[in-house]
Scaffold this active site. Structure first.
Site, PDB file in Angstrom:
ATOM      1  N   ASP A  22     -55.056  75.014  -8.325  1.00  0.00           N
ATOM      2  CA  ASP A  22     -56.268  74.946  -7.517  1.00  0.00           C
ATOM      3  C   ASP A  22     -57.469  74.859  -8.467  1.00  0.00           C
ATOM      4  OD1 ASP A  22     -56.676  77.543  -8.526  1.00  0.00           O
ATOM      5  OD2 ASP A  22     -56.117  78.517  -6.638  1.00  0.00           O
ATOM      6  N   ALA A  23     -58.655  74.965  -7.929  1.00  0.00           N
ATOM      7  CA  ALA A  23     -59.876  74.838  -8.740  1.00  0.00           C
ATOM      8  C   ALA A  23     -59.991  75.922  -9.802  1.00  0.00           C
ATOM      9  CB  ALA A  23     -61.105  74.850  -7.835  1.00  0.00           C
TER      10      ALA A  23
END
Length: 151
Positions: A22-23
């Site tokens: 994810d980020a």
């Protein structure tokens, strides 16, 4: 992790790539299922079977049920060890216990249990696991609940 019968579970190594995260650089939860799917596929390949050849022969393995418990996060660039251990072998299905660990420190990141069914490709109806394949899984440590594996 050692199986009760002394047979080591099949182990597949993989690395965490940017696309898996994810980020925040942490592996997105569903990607553990992908890692475990790959380990089951490679386990089958090590026994001498490829998914594509089996499909051409009219046989598919499909996930019937899945359970995952997340313990700790994997991160970008981590190298992982993913096991696939048959813990129950029936006439037309297998139950796998799988673990994903970080290779550098052997920390358990995720553990899963999967029931995989053998089905006919043309209609997705259950079918018996072929005898030779059933024996190969049994030799890998699968505890058989079914004596008859024929069609």
């Amino acid at each position: 992790m050692r199986a009760q019968n002394g047979v080591e579970p099949f182990t597949h190594r993989c690395r965490v790539y940017y696309e898996d995260t994810d980020a925040g650089g942490i592996v997105y939860y569903v990607n553990y299922l992908k890692f475990m799917e790959r380990a089951r596929t490679e386990c089958l390949r090590e026994l001498g079977y490829s998914q594509s050849t089996l499909a051409e022969e009219g046989l598919l393995f499909v996930v019937h049920s899945a359970e995952a418990r997340y313990q700790a996060p994997a991160r970008l660039d981590d190298e992982l060890s993913v096991t696939a251990e048959v813990i129950e072998l029936n006439r037309a299905s297998l139950r796998f216990r799988q673990q994903v660990k970080r290779l550098v420190d052997d920390v358990l990141l995720c553990e899963g249990h999967f029931v995989v069914a053998c089905v006919r490709a043309e209609n997705l109806k259950p079918r018996a696991i072929p005898n030779q394949m059933h024996e190969a899984f049994a030799g890998q440590g699968g505890a058989s609940k079914s004596n008859a594996a024929g069609e």
